[in-house]
Design an enzyme around this catalytic site. Sequence first.
Site, PDB file in Angstrom:
ATOM      1  N   ALA A  56       8.615  17.603 -18.324  1.00 35.58           N
ATOM      2  CA  ALA A  56       9.218  18.781 -17.695  1.00 35.58           C
ATOM      3  C   ALA A  56      10.654  18.494 -17.280  1.00 35.58           C
ATOM      4  O   ALA A  56      11.038  17.358 -17.030  1.00 35.58           O
ATOM      5  CB  ALA A  56       8.399  19.184 -16.476  1.00 35.58           C
ATOM      6  N   THR A  80      10.243  22.822 -14.461  1.00 37.15           N
ATOM      7  CA  THR A  80       9.461  23.504 -13.436  1.00 37.15           C
ATOM      8  C   THR A  80       9.928  24.951 -13.281  1.00 37.15           C
ATOM      9  O   THR A  80      11.131  25.192 -13.102  1.00 37.15           O
ATOM     10  CB  THR A  80       9.571  22.765 -12.090  1.00 37.15           C
ATOM     11  N   ASN A 105      19.192  12.936 -11.128  1.00 31.24           N
ATOM     12  CA  ASN A 105      19.381  14.388 -11.040  1.00 31.24           C
ATOM     13  C   ASN A 105      18.932  14.898  -9.690  1.00 31.24           C
ATOM     14  O   ASN A 105      18.007  14.364  -9.071  1.00 31.24           O
ATOM     15  CB  ASN A 105      18.658  15.099 -12.190  1.00 31.24           C
ATOM     16  N   GLY A 108      17.263  20.518  -8.299  1.00 31.44           N
ATOM     17  CA  GLY A 108      16.665  21.351  -7.244  1.00 31.44           C
ATOM     18  C   GLY A 108      16.002  22.611  -7.793  1.00 31.44           C
ATOM     19  O   GLY A 108      16.154  23.699  -7.235  1.00 31.44           O
ATOM     20  N   PHE A 109      15.261  22.472  -8.892  1.00 29.17           N
ATOM     21  CA  PHE A 109      14.509  23.595  -9.477  1.00 29.17           C
ATOM     22  C   PHE A 109      15.404  24.805  -9.739  1.00 29.17           C
ATOM     23  O   PHE A 109      15.084  25.930  -9.336  1.00 29.17           O
ATOM     24  CB  PHE A 109      13.340  24.028  -8.560  1.00 29.17           C
ATOM     25  N   ASN A 171       3.586  20.795  -9.895  1.00 32.07           N
ATOM     26  CA  ASN A 171       4.565  19.738  -9.615  1.00 32.07           C
ATOM     27  C   ASN A 171       4.781  19.625  -8.116  1.00 32.07           C
ATOM     28  O   ASN A 171       5.374  20.507  -7.506  1.00 32.07           O
ATOM     29  CB  ASN A 171       5.882  20.062 -10.330  1.00 32.07           C
ATOM     30  N   SER A 174       8.834  16.531  -7.053  1.00 34.70           N
ATOM     31  CA  SER A 174      10.290  16.515  -7.188  1.00 34.70           C
ATOM     32  C   SER A 174      10.902  16.068  -5.870  1.00 34.70           C
ATOM     33  O   SER A 174      10.519  16.577  -4.809  1.00 34.70           O
ATOM     34  CB  SER A 174      10.832  17.903  -7.523  1.00 34.70           C
ATOM     35  N   ASN A 176      13.784  16.795  -4.975  1.00 36.41           N
ATOM     36  CA  ASN A 176      14.943  17.648  -4.718  1.00 36.41           C
ATOM     37  C   ASN A 176      14.619  18.973  -4.038  1.00 36.41           C
ATOM     38  O   ASN A 176      15.488  19.810  -3.870  1.00 36.41           O
ATOM     39  CB  ASN A 176      15.687  17.895  -6.029  1.00 36.41           C
ATOM     40  N   THR A 177      13.358  19.185  -3.667  1.00 33.66           N
ATOM     41  CA  THR A 177      12.989  20.368  -2.885  1.00 33.66           C
ATOM     42  C   THR A 177      12.390  19.856  -1.578  1.00 33.66           C
ATOM     43  O   THR A 177      11.338  19.211  -1.584  1.00 33.66           O
ATOM     44  CB  THR A 177      11.973  21.248  -3.657  1.00 33.66           C
ATOM     45  N   LYS A 212       1.346  16.550 -10.920  1.00 31.35           N
ATOM     46  CA  LYS A 212       2.386  15.558 -11.221  1.00 31.35           C
ATOM     47  C   LYS A 212       2.816  14.830  -9.957  1.00 31.35           C
ATOM     48  O   LYS A 212       3.191  15.456  -8.962  1.00 31.35           O
ATOM     49  CB  LYS A 212       3.588  16.246 -11.867  1.00 31.35           C
ATOM     50  N   ASN A 241       6.936  11.278 -11.765  1.00 32.05           N
ATOM     51  CA  ASN A 241       8.217  11.970 -11.693  1.00 32.05           C
ATOM     52  C   ASN A 241       9.332  10.933 -11.459  1.00 32.05           C
ATOM     53  O   ASN A 241       9.095   9.734 -11.577  1.00 32.05           O
ATOM     54  CB  ASN A 241       8.152  12.979 -10.538  1.00 32.05           C
ATOM     55  N   GLY A 263      14.560   7.115 -16.371  1.00 34.23           N
ATOM     56  CA  GLY A 263      15.028   6.255 -17.451  1.00 34.23           C
ATOM     57  C   GLY A 263      14.603   4.811 -17.251  1.00 34.23           C
ATOM     58  O   GLY A 263      13.650   4.516 -16.502  1.00 34.23           O
TER      59      GLY A 263
HETATM   60  C1  FMN Z   1      17.517  15.998 -15.517  1.00 32.05           C
HETATM   61  C2  FMN Z   1      16.068  15.940 -15.170  1.00 32.05           C
HETATM   62  C3  FMN Z   1      15.412  17.064 -14.679  1.00 32.05           C
HETATM   63  C4  FMN Z   1      14.058  17.016 -14.374  1.00 32.05           C
HETATM   64  N1  FMN Z   1      13.428  18.136 -13.912  1.00 32.05           N
HETATM   65  C5  FMN Z   1      12.083  18.106 -13.697  1.00 32.05           C
HETATM   66  C6  FMN Z   1      11.399  19.292 -13.315  1.00 32.05           C
HETATM   67  O1  FMN Z   1      11.981  20.367 -13.207  1.00 32.05           O
HETATM   68  N2  FMN Z   1      10.065  19.181 -13.097  1.00 32.05           N
HETATM   69  C7  FMN Z   1       9.366  18.019 -13.240  1.00 32.05           C
HETATM   70  O2  FMN Z   1       8.144  17.998 -13.053  1.00 32.05           O
HETATM   71  N3  FMN Z   1       9.997  16.881 -13.608  1.00 32.05           N
HETATM   72  C8  FMN Z   1      11.327  16.912 -13.853  1.00 32.05           C
HETATM   73  N4  FMN Z   1      11.966  15.759 -14.245  1.00 32.05           N
HETATM   74  C9  FMN Z   1      11.196  14.497 -14.330  1.00 32.05           C
HETATM   75  C10 FMN Z   1      10.724  14.195 -15.741  1.00 32.05           C
HETATM   76  O3  FMN Z   1       9.827  15.169 -16.199  1.00 32.05           O
HETATM   77  C11 FMN Z   1      10.036  12.815 -15.814  1.00 32.05           C
HETATM   78  O4  FMN Z   1       8.853  12.846 -15.047  1.00 32.05           O
HETATM   79  C12 FMN Z   1      10.902  11.682 -15.284  1.00 32.05           C
HETATM   80  O5  FMN Z   1      12.254  11.893 -15.611  1.00 32.05           O
HETATM   81  C13 FMN Z   1      10.473  10.314 -15.834  1.00 32.05           C
HETATM   82  O6  FMN Z   1      10.528  10.277 -17.245  1.00 32.05           O
HETATM   83  P1  FMN Z   1      11.823   9.748 -18.057  1.00 32.05           P
HETATM   84  O7  FMN Z   1      12.233   8.439 -17.459  1.00 32.05           O
HETATM   85  O8  FMN Z   1      11.356   9.632 -19.478  1.00 32.05           O
HETATM   86  O9  FMN Z   1      12.854  10.803 -17.908  1.00 32.05           O
HETATM   87  C14 FMN Z   1      13.330  15.798 -14.555  1.00 32.05           C
HETATM   88  C15 FMN Z   1      13.995  14.668 -15.049  1.00 32.05           C
HETATM   89  C16 FMN Z   1      15.325  14.725 -15.359  1.00 32.05           C
HETATM   90  C17 FMN Z   1      16.010  13.499 -15.908  1.00 32.05           C
END
Ligand code: FMN
Length: 368
Positions: A56, A80, A105, A108-109, A171, A174, A176-177, A212, A241, A263
């Site tokens: 997501a 989300t 990041n 913030g949804f 979810n 996050s 950020n909320t 999540k 997350n 990452g």
């Molecule tokens: C720019 C960005 C925005 C994200 N926004 C959401 C989100 O809206 N909802 C959510 O459940 N996870 C969000 N994530 C988390 C990712 O879904 C994932 O769980 C997390 O980044 C770990 O995986 P990765 O290291 O492969 O990115 C976001 C990640 C990134 C980098």
Amino acid sequence: MIWRLAAGMARLLPPEAAHRAAVMTLRHRIGPVPDLPPITVSVAGLEFTNPLGLAAGFDKDAACPDGALRLGFGHVELGTITPHPQPGNPRPRVFRLAGDRAVINRYGFNSRGMEAAAAGLARRRETGRGPAQGGIIGINVGANKTSAAPTDDYRIAVARLAGFADYITLNISSPNTPGLRDLQTADNLRLLIAAGRAGLAEAGCERPLFIKLAPDLAPADIEAIAATAVAEGVAGLIATNTTIARPDGLRSATAVEAGGLSGAPLYALSTHVLAEMAGRLPAGGPVLVGAGGVASGWQAYAKILVGASLVQLYTALALEGPELPARVISDLAALMAADGVTDIAAARGQIPDADKAMQHALRLAQSA
Ligand SMILES: Cc1cc2nc3c(=O)[nH]c(=O)nc-3n(C[C@H](O)[C@H](O)[C@H](O)COP(=O)(O)O)c2cc1C
């Protein structure tokens, strides 16, 4: 070739503009469809063509699910999505940590809201595509920042969107909320699951409910979440997350930015949380989805070895480009063959210790 060019240009843009450009590109469904080995896996009653999904956050408004599936992913998690549109935090709110192969990041949804997403998904259905046709669609929902009743936001969003989804993710992780992650405590989790179920009942459909989780959980939190998820019959848990931690050794100047880190630096942390969760779930309990720092076949394989049925990635796609998912899936198939396992069910949970699983998968990849 066309992908390499597009990915190279995207790296020159600021990260949020690159993200928008990537969504626009996938919306037009251009580029070759990779020819991939099938690694089918049955999870929560759904048949996935392979275990790798887009996490997501990439497609928050359900703008390009089919373009994303064409990259080779077996599933895409949209969202989300919140009930009402909201702008998210002020810009800049996403930062590359290039030297660390990471992103921070604090979006913030930012969301166009559930009605806009539903309208796009309804058009998708009218044009002949829809849930369970050519890829699994998960819809990840959350609460609006200014909501007076955040738990109720989940019910409302589930009720509106479940009909377009193969599975639903609540979810609650996050960073950020404000207050969102407090929903991870056992009592709040029970109310949240009840809200998700009430939303499904309103929509008149049965869908597997996934939750999540954050990587920043103490062992006691993990224990309580596992017990609640089992008792409440949750279908799946996504671990994890982004993290609010800043592991030692980050080199990028942007590492000081507030928000969730994803990452490479999240890989080991999220795999340990996944393994801890796996150790607390009984056979036949909730399935696990491993997310966090996956950028290669061996990293996906290690998450499966500790107990994941599915794996998701996002940041590596943003940093490495659209050919990455196909590479991860092909490499995963090769590693499984080298290990003599024929399917995900046979590999899942075979090495419960996270460090040993990571070492095994890496060694296997290095000797290939
Ligand atoms: C720019 C960005 C925005 C994200 N926004 C959401 C989100 O809206 N909802 C959510 O459940 N996870 C969000 N994530 C988390 C990712 O879904 C994932 O769980 C997390 O980044 C770990 O995986 P990765 O290291 O492969 O990115 C976001 C990640 C990134 C980098």
